[in-house]
Scaffold this motif. Structure first.
Motif, PDB file in Angstrom:
ATOM      1  N   ALA A   1       0.810  -1.219   0.000  1.00  0.00           N
ATOM      2  CA  ALA A   1       0.000   0.000   0.000  1.00  0.00           C
ATOM      3  C   ALA A   1       0.842   1.268   0.000  1.00  0.00           C
ATOM      4  CB  ALA A   1      -0.941  -0.003   1.206  1.00  0.00           C
ATOM      5  N   ALA A   2       2.119   1.137   0.306  1.00  0.00           N
ATOM      6  CA  ALA A   2       3.004   2.307   0.329  1.00  0.00           C
ATOM      7  C   ALA A   2       3.344   2.803  -1.069  1.00  0.00           C
ATOM      8  CB  ALA A   2       4.288   1.988   1.092  1.00  0.00           C
TER       9      ALA A   2
ATOM     10  N   ILE B   1       0.747   3.530   9.355  1.00  0.00           N
ATOM     11  CA  ILE B   1      -0.418   2.781   8.908  1.00  0.00           C
ATOM     12  C   ILE B   1      -0.020   1.481   8.204  1.00  0.00           C
ATOM     13  CG2 ILE B   1      -0.557   3.955   6.675  1.00  0.00           C
ATOM     14  CD1 ILE B   1      -3.597   3.896   6.899  1.00  0.00           C
ATOM     15  N   PHE B   2       1.208   1.426   7.670  1.00  0.00           N
ATOM     16  CA  PHE B   2       1.655   0.289   6.869  1.00  0.00           C
ATOM     17  C   PHE B   2       2.166  -0.894   7.685  1.00  0.00           C
ATOM     18  CE2 PHE B   2       2.607   4.146   4.245  1.00  0.00           C
ATOM     19  CZ  PHE B   2       1.542   3.990   3.369  1.00  0.00           C
TER      20      PHE B   2
ATOM     21  N   ASP C   1      -3.767  -0.622  -1.266  1.00  0.00           N
ATOM     22  CA  ASP C   1      -4.061   0.817  -1.286  1.00  0.00           C
ATOM     23  C   ASP C   1      -4.423   1.268   0.123  1.00  0.00           C
ATOM     24  OD1 ASP C   1      -7.264   1.270  -1.138  1.00  0.00           O
ATOM     25  OD2 ASP C   1      -6.798  -0.602  -2.171  1.00  0.00           O
ATOM     26  N   ILE C   2      -4.170   2.551   0.394  1.00  0.00           N
ATOM     27  CA  ILE C   2      -4.336   3.088   1.745  1.00  0.00           C
ATOM     28  C   ILE C   2      -5.796   3.136   2.200  1.00  0.00           C
ATOM     29  CG2 ILE C   2      -4.039   5.171   3.147  1.00  0.00           C
ATOM     30  CD1 ILE C   2      -1.401   5.641   1.688  1.00  0.00           C
TER      31      ILE C   2
ATOM     32  N   PHE D   1      -7.011   1.155   5.529  1.00  0.00           N
ATOM     33  CA  PHE D   1      -7.548   1.833   6.704  1.00  0.00           C
ATOM     34  C   PHE D   1      -8.933   1.313   7.064  1.00  0.00           C
ATOM     35  CE2 PHE D   1      -9.872   5.119   8.941  1.00  0.00           C
ATOM     36  CZ  PHE D   1      -9.002   5.397   9.980  1.00  0.00           C
TER      37      PHE D   1
ATOM     38  N   CYS E   1       2.952   8.878  11.963  1.00  0.00           N
ATOM     39  CA  CYS E   1       1.625   8.901  11.359  1.00  0.00           C
ATOM     40  C   CYS E   1       0.619   8.248  12.315  1.00  0.00           C
ATOM     41  CB  CYS E   1       1.680   8.225   9.987  1.00  0.00           C
ATOM     42  SG  CYS E   1       0.132   8.271   9.058  1.00  0.00           S
TER      43      CYS E   1
END
Length: 279
Positions: free
Chosen positions: A19-20, A72-73, A110-111, A115, A154
Motif C-alpha cells: 500500500a506504500a 499505517i503500513f 491501497d491506503i 484503513f 503517522c
C-alpha cells in the motif's frame, strides 16, 4: 550477558507494504553490523505478539528502551530500519505488530482499503496494552525499565501521544505527524487533544506545515491544550514539509526536515536520561 538476554531472533525479507506504493530512490538502508536484530514474539493479552527488535550486540549494562510505533503500513521495512538506526545509537528498539489480531497490512495494496478494512478495527485499548507488554518484555531482555521512551509515525504518532498519557513510567516521547483530533469511536474513544492534561511524560511533536491531513489549526488547538495543562511538551512545525516527511522510501520525504527531526528526537531522549553521544 544474562540468560534472559539470549533470545532467538528470526530474520525476515526486507519488504515494504504494497500500500506504500513505488519505493523511492532516497530509501535508506541501515545494516545489522554490530546489532542483534530480527523478529521475535512477546506474550501479550493471551496471544503471541510479533515484534521486531534491534539492539547493540555488546553493552555494559541494561539499555534504554524505545518503543517504535508503526505507520499505517505496519512493521514493514522502514519501521525495521528505524529500529536499527536507534540500535546504532545505543538503544534497545522494539516495534510490536499492533494490527496482528485483526489482520496483515501487507495484504492490502491501497491506503483507503487498508484503513477501512484493518486499521480502523484496531482498538486503542488493545494497542496500549500491547505496548505495555512489549516494554515489560524488553526490560527482561536487556532493557532498562527506568529508561523507557516511545516514538511513532503517522498512525503511530497519534498512539505516541496517547501512550504519553497512559504509562506513568514513560520517560519521554516523540510523535511524528500524528493527528491530534478525530471522530470518537468505540475503537478510538479519545484523541491526543483529549489527553493533553493527562500527559505524564515530556512530549515532542514533529509536524509538517504543508501536511493537508493535519491542518495547522489542529496543531494550534493542541498547543493551547498543552499550555492550559502546563504540560512539558513542544511542537515543531517544518514549514516546507508535508505529511510523512521522515519516510525516506516515499515521495513525501524531506531530507532536511527528516535530519533535523531525527537529531531533535535523539536530543529529547538524551535530555530525559537517554543516550548522550559524544560530539
Amino acid at each position: 550477558m544474562k540468560t534472559e538476554d539470549l533470545i532467538t531472533l528470526v530474520n525476515s525479507p526486507s519488504t515494504f507494504s504494497p500500500a506504500a506504493g513505488t519505493i523511492a530512490q532516497t530509501t535508506v538502508h541501515t545494516d545489522n553490523e554490530g546489532l542483534h536484530a530480527g523478529f521475535t514474539t512477546i506474550p501479550s493479552q493471551g496471544d503471541d505478539l510479533p515484534a521486531y527488535l534491534a539492539k547493540p550486540l555488546h553493552a555494559d549494562g541494561p539499555l534504554p528502551i524505545v518503543l517504535v510505533v508503526q505507520e499505517i503500513f505496519g512493521v514493514h521495512e522502514h519501521i525495521q530500519d528505524v529500529c536499527r538506526r536507534l540500535a546504532k545509537q545505543g538503544y534497545l528498539a522494539i516495534a510490536p505488530e499492533l494490527y496482528f489480531r485483526q489482520g496483515e497490512a501487507s495484504d492490502y495494496t491501497d491506503i483507503p482499503t487498508l484503513f477501512q478494512n484493518l486499521v480502523s478495527k484496531v482498538p486503542d485499548k488493545q494497542v496500549l496494552g500491547d505496548l505495555d507488554h512489549a516494554a515489560h518484555w524488553a526490560a527482561r531482555h536487556g532493557g532498562d525499565a527506568s529508561r523507557l521512551y516511545i516514538t511513532g509515525f503517522c498512525w503511530g504518532g497519534r498512539i505516541t501521544w496517547l501512550y504519553g498519557a497512559h504509562n506513568p513510567q514513560l520517560k519521554a516521547g516523540v510523535a511524528w505527524y500524528g493527528r491530534f483530533v478525530g471522530d470518537k469511536t468505540l475503537t478510538s474513544p479519545k484523541h491526543p487533544v483529549d489527553v493533553a492534561a493527562e500527559l505524564s511524560a515530556p512530549m515532542l511533536g514533529l509536524y509538517g506545515g504543508l501536511d493537508d491531513s493535519i491542518p495547522q489549526e489542529t496543531v494550534e488547538t493542541m498547543r493551547q491544550s498543552l499550555r492550559a495543562a502546563n504540560a512539558t511538551a513542544e511542537i515543531i512545525v517544518y514549514p516546507q514539509a508535508g505529511h510523512a516527511f521522515y519516510a525516506d522510501y516515499r515521495p513525501s520525504y524531506n531530507a532536511e526536515a527528516a535530519k533535523d527531526g531525527w537529531e531533535r528526537m535523539l536530543a529529547w531522549f538524551a535530555a530525559y536520561g537517554g543516550v548522550n553521544k559524544p560530539e
